[in-house]
Structures are given as C-alpha cells and as structure tokens.
Design an enzyme around this catalytic site. Structure first.
Site, short mmCIF file in Angstrom:
data_model
loop_
_atom_site.label_atom_id
_atom_site.label_comp_id
_atom_site.label_asym_id
_atom_site.label_seq_id
_atom_site.Cartn_x
_atom_site.Cartn_y
_atom_site.Cartn_z
N LYS A 107 -13.76 3.37 -5.67
CA LYS A 107 -13.07 3.91 -4.58
C LYS A 107 -13.56 5.34 -4.61
CE LYS A 107 -10.25 2.63 -1.12
NZ LYS A 107 -10.48 1.38 -0.44
N GLY A 219 1.23 1.21 11.38
CA GLY A 219 -0.07 1.78 11.18
C GLY A 219 -1.14 1.12 12.33
N GLY A 221 -4.03 1.53 13.38
CA GLY A 221 -5.29 2.19 13.35
C GLY A 221 -6.33 1.14 13.34
N ASN A 222 -7.36 1.12 12.60
CA ASN A 222 -8.51 0.27 12.61
C ASN A 222 -7.95 -1.13 12.49
OD1 ASN A 222 -10.47 -1.67 11.12
ND2 ASN A 222 -11.85 -0.41 11.96
N ALA A 223 -7.34 -1.42 11.15
CA ALA A 223 -6.80 -2.77 10.50
C ALA A 223 -5.66 -3.12 11.55
CB ALA A 223 -6.44 -2.60 9.02
N GLY A 224 -4.71 -2.14 11.96
CA GLY A 224 -3.56 -2.56 12.54
C GLY A 224 -3.89 -3.01 13.98
P1 NAD Z 1 -6.79 4.09 9.98
O1 NAD Z 1 -7.20 5.47 9.56
O2 NAD Z 1 -8.01 3.54 11.13
O3 NAD Z 1 -5.45 3.71 10.33
C1 NAD Z 1 -4.40 4.03 9.63
C2 NAD Z 1 -3.22 4.20 10.66
O4 NAD Z 1 -2.26 4.54 9.86
C3 NAD Z 1 -3.35 5.25 11.60
O5 NAD Z 1 -3.09 4.71 13.05
C4 NAD Z 1 -2.37 6.41 11.33
O6 NAD Z 1 -1.79 6.85 12.30
C5 NAD Z 1 -1.23 5.24 10.73
N1 NAD Z 1 -0.34 6.23 9.79
C6 NAD Z 1 -0.50 6.80 8.93
N2 NAD Z 1 0.46 7.18 8.13
C7 NAD Z 1 1.64 6.53 8.80
C8 NAD Z 1 2.98 6.42 8.71
N3 NAD Z 1 3.50 7.34 7.75
N4 NAD Z 1 3.63 5.53 9.25
C9 NAD Z 1 2.87 4.67 10.25
N5 NAD Z 1 1.61 4.90 10.38
C10 NAD Z 1 1.03 5.64 9.87
O7 NAD Z 1 -7.12 3.10 8.49
P2 NAD Z 1 -7.49 1.89 8.16
O8 NAD Z 1 -8.96 1.51 8.03
O9 NAD Z 1 -6.95 0.77 9.43
O10 NAD Z 1 -6.54 1.53 7.01
C11 NAD Z 1 -4.97 1.18 6.98
C12 NAD Z 1 -4.63 0.59 5.61
O11 NAD Z 1 -5.48 -0.77 5.49
C13 NAD Z 1 -5.15 1.28 4.45
O12 NAD Z 1 -4.21 1.09 3.24
C14 NAD Z 1 -6.67 0.98 3.96
O13 NAD Z 1 -6.62 1.17 2.54
C15 NAD Z 1 -6.32 -0.60 4.25
N6 NAD Z 1 -7.83 -1.18 4.28
C16 NAD Z 1 -8.27 -0.91 5.46
C17 NAD Z 1 -9.67 -1.58 5.36
C18 NAD Z 1 -10.65 -1.34 6.61
O14 NAD Z 1 -11.82 -1.99 6.40
N7 NAD Z 1 -10.26 -0.59 7.50
C19 NAD Z 1 -9.94 -2.55 4.36
C20 NAD Z 1 -9.26 -2.80 3.48
C21 NAD Z 1 -7.98 -2.07 3.39
#
Ligand code: NAD
Length: 417
Positions: A107, A219, A221-224
């Site tokens: 990481k 959350g 974002g991408n995953a959500g």
């Molecule tokens: P991202 O930046 O696209 O989304 C993160 C989201 O979380 C954003 O919408 C942000 O506004 C929100 N957020 C931040 N702080 C917050 C809070 N206190 N309360 C509520 N929402 C909040 O990131 P992502 O890529 O979607 O990653 C999110 C999680 O998934 C992380 O833990 C990451 O490690 C994990 N993850 C992502 C991937 C991937 O491929 N994108 C893979 C494995 C794990």
C-alpha cells in the site's frame, strides 16, 4: 484510549495475532507476518500553481511478497499516516491470498488534501511520487493502483512518468488505468461488484431474501456508488440512505442510485437530494436495513455503536470499518459480517486481471472479466464460509485463517521460515 483512537495497524496486528494463535503458527512465521518486510518514506517537493514549493510526505510499503509481487493502492488523504499505510498493506496481503491470486500485498499514499489541489498540481505530485519511488515499482516487484481520492487519470500520469524514466512501455506497472491506456474492462465497478457477488452468496447461505429489501451506504464514492447501482441491478435492493464527507440523505421510500450520483456530480455531495431528509453518519449506520455497506474509512463501527447495528448483512467495502470489539458484538447479535479483505477484493482481482492482460498485450471483453471475477469471489466466499462453519468462528477470523495459512505456506516453501 477510546477505541476510535485505536491505531489501524495495532488492529491489523491484533487480528493477525488471533489467526496465528488459532493456526498454531511458529514464532518466526508469526513475527514475519506481523510487520512489513520493507517500508519507503519519501519527501516530494512540488511546485504549486502560484510559484511556491510545497513539500509532501509519501509512503510505499510492500508488506509481504511471498506469494508474488506486492499489490495495493495509493491513498491521497490529509490524515494518512505510516500506520494507516502499514495496516492497509497488511490487509492487502491477506486480500490477495483469500482470493487466491498470485500476488503479495502493499500500500502507499501521500499526505495531502486533493480537494485543495488543482489538476496541474495533482499531475506534478503524481509524477514526483513516481520519480521518487519508480525504482521500486515493476510488474515483478510492486504494482500500485487507485485507493481513496486517487483516480485513473492519476494512474495514467504515474504510468507515463515511469515509462519516461524507463524509455519503454510498461503498462502493467500500475493498474486502475483508463481503458485507452491499458486499463481493464470492468475495473471501475470491480470492488463493488465483487462485494455484491459475495453478498449474493452470503444471502443464499443464510437464507436471507434480498429482493426489494433495503440498503444504506456510508461513503458515496467509487465503491459506494457502484454498490448502490449494482445492489439494485443484480440483487434487487432498494437504496434508502447514503452519505459522504459532507453529510447524508435518507428516504425510506427509496432513492434512485443514478439520480443521487447525478446530484452528487452537480453539487459535489449527496446533501440536499430532493425529497430526502438529512441523516448523519452515526444514524445511517444504525438504520434498520437489510444491507449496510460501510464504504468510506476505518473504525466507524466500534464497541460504542455495534450493539445498535440492525442490518442483517454488513458488507465491508471500506477497509477496516469494524474494530475487533465491535466484531464480537456483531457476531453475538447474528449480523452476517462480510469482512473487508473478502468483501472488497473485487478491485484487486480485476487489477490482477489488468496486469495479466497488460503482460499478454491482449485484452478481454467485459463479460469475460465479470465471469472470472464472479468465479474468484464465489470461490473465496465458499472457502471462508466453510472455515467459519468448520471452526465455529466469525467470518473475519475465518478469512484470516484461510489467508494467513496460504501466506505462511508460501513463506515456508521459500525457506524463509
Ligand atoms: P472514494 O474516494 O471514491 O470514496 C470515498 C467516499 O467516502 C467519498 O464519497 C467521501 O466523501 C466519503 N467519506 C469520506 N469521509 C467520510 C465520512 N467521515 N463519512 C462518510 N463518508 C465519508 O474512495 P473509494 O475508492 O470508494 O474507497 C472507499 C473505501 O473502499 C476505502 O476504505 C478504500 O480503501 C476501500 N476500497 C476501495 C477500492 C477501490 O477499488 N476503489 C478497493 C478496495 C477497497
């Protein structure tokens, strides 16, 4: 110390210690798996648009490479610390092992707030990071990818910098790239899609009906966002609440995922979505929903709120959202927890597919990616579920036993232990 202040790496080590004890690991293997095998810390001086120079702190941690080259994302976040990166790197090691792909775990990250950086500043920062660490990256050593607040565009800049340094093409040095530059079909939604496949299997195993049932997402974002879309499309779930760093929205009548994504695109957040009421993050986690997807950051479900969690299935798309004390409470309360490094392994699995395609210089159709991802996620769920049943332990402990045993075996076969 309150549980929230717990350091994520201390939690990762605690989880490993538990697995080591259950597996009866010898002391040397246990010690080897408790710590990153290498750590890089770099300073990145970057010229800002106003002509001043800012110095950023960057990290890269290839945690363990016994099963293959290190693999793991790059997080750009103001609260990034060496211990967050260590924890995430450890979880990547268990994640690649639980889905049984021939990679290790790693990481990296940069302490910064990307929301305060212009596109040109982000590009200079991405290139500076690759210049500082490029000699440690390669498809046979360590391959980064996106994580929180990093994007396919950032991956493209980093790949370009690396190829400029090497004077030849090496698209496999980084994954999560745009498709036009060697990215894989299906990488964009892979994390959420993998989580949805695992949720489907868990629901089958536990006899939980998902059609027209409710989901909440912390959350967005991408995953959500993809979890909302695919949860609806594949499992028939209805989105009732979602939040991001600026606030949350709730509508028991249902929120159309695409409409909420469009609203966020227009306004920068989910807040103010028409006809929905505001909800804070604490309340969102405690909603009476069938599916809860924590998809933001670490340590949001703790001993303080775990007893109030009412969902039937908790699918951890985020890394480390649940503390060990919370885990015990959830297990007692019969909440089906799909642990992070199983539930969100779809991203790294398709990243691995991307590396494979880059190496072959031959690219798969979208349906092929989905089919292979489904096979990997379903097999991983089954291995963990069988361990959970056989040992009478929770799903996270079971996932640790499956993953740690595989990494320990690779260390032993190499003669390291
Ligand atoms: P991202 O930046 O696209 O989304 C993160 C989201 O979380 C954003 O919408 C942000 O506004 C929100 N957020 C931040 N702080 C917050 C809070 N206190 N309360 C509520 N929402 C909040 O990131 P992502 O890529 O979607 O990653 C999110 C999680 O998934 C992380 O833990 C990451 O490690 C994990 N993850 C992502 C991937 C991937 O491929 N994108 C893979 C494995 C794990």
């Amino acid at each position: 110390m309150t549980e929230k202040a717990l350091n994520p790496f201390a939690i990762a080590q605690q989880q490993l210690d538990d697995a080591a004890q259950r597996l009866g690991l010898d002391p040397a293997t246990h010690e080897l798996l408790r710590w990153p095998m290498k750590e890089y810390k770099v300073l990145l001086p970057v010229r800002m648009d106003d002509g001043t120079t800012r110095v950023f702190h960057g990290f890269r941690i290839p945690y363990n490479t016994a099963r293959g080259p290190a693999k793991g994302g790059l997080r750009w976040h103001p609260d990034e610390t060496i211990d967050t990166v260590r924890a995430l790197a450890a979880w990547m090691t268990w994640k690649t092992a639980v889905v049984d792909i021939p990679l290790g775990g790693g990481k990296g990250g940069i302490v910064c707030n990307p929301k305060e950086l212009s596109e040109t500043e982000k590009e200079r920062l991405a290139r500076a990071y690759m210049r500082a660490l490029g000699s440690t990256f390669s498809v046979t050593r360590d391959v980064p990818a996106p994580d929180v607040y990093t994007t396919p565009q950032i991956m493209a800049w980093m790949m370009d910098e690396y190829e400029t340094m090497r004077g030849e093409h090496h698209p496999g040095v980084i994954t999560g790239k745009p498709i036009a530059l060697g990215g894989s079909q299906g990488r964009g939604d892979a994390t959420a899609r993998g989580g949805i496949y695992v949720t489907r299997e868990a629901a089958k195993a536990h006899g939980i009906d998902l059609e027209n049932k409710t989901m909440a997402i912390q959350g967005f974002g991408n995953a959500g966002q993809f979890a909302a879309l695919l949860g609806n499309e594949i499992l028939g779930l209805k989105l009732v609440a979602a939040s991001d760093s600026r606030g949350g929205v709730y509508d028991p009548g249902g929120i159309t995922p695409k409409a909420l994504i469009d609203h966020k695109l227009k306004t920068g957040g989910v807040k103010g979505f028409p006809n929905a009421t505001a909800i804070d993050n604490e309340a969102l986690l405690e909603l009476d929903v069938t599916l809860l997807f924590p998809s933001a950051l670490e340590n949001v479900i703790t001993r303080e709120n775990a007893g109030n969690i009412k969902c039937k299935i908790l699918c951890e798309l985020a890394n480390g959202p649940t503390t060990p004390a919370a885990d015990e409470i959830l297990y007692k309360n019969k909440v089906v927890v799909l642990p992070d490094f199983l539930a969100n392994a779809g991203g790294v699995t398709v990243s691995y597919f991307e590396q494979v395609q880059n190496t072959y210089n031959y690219y798969w159709e979208l349906w092929e990616v989905h089919k292979r991802l489904d096979e990997k996620m379903t097999a991983a769920f089954k291995a963990v579920y069988e361990m959970h049943k056989a040992e009478g332990i929770n799903m996270r402990q079971a996932a640790y036993l499956v993953a740690v045993a595989r990494v320990a075996e690779a260390c032993r076969l190499r003669g390291w232990t």
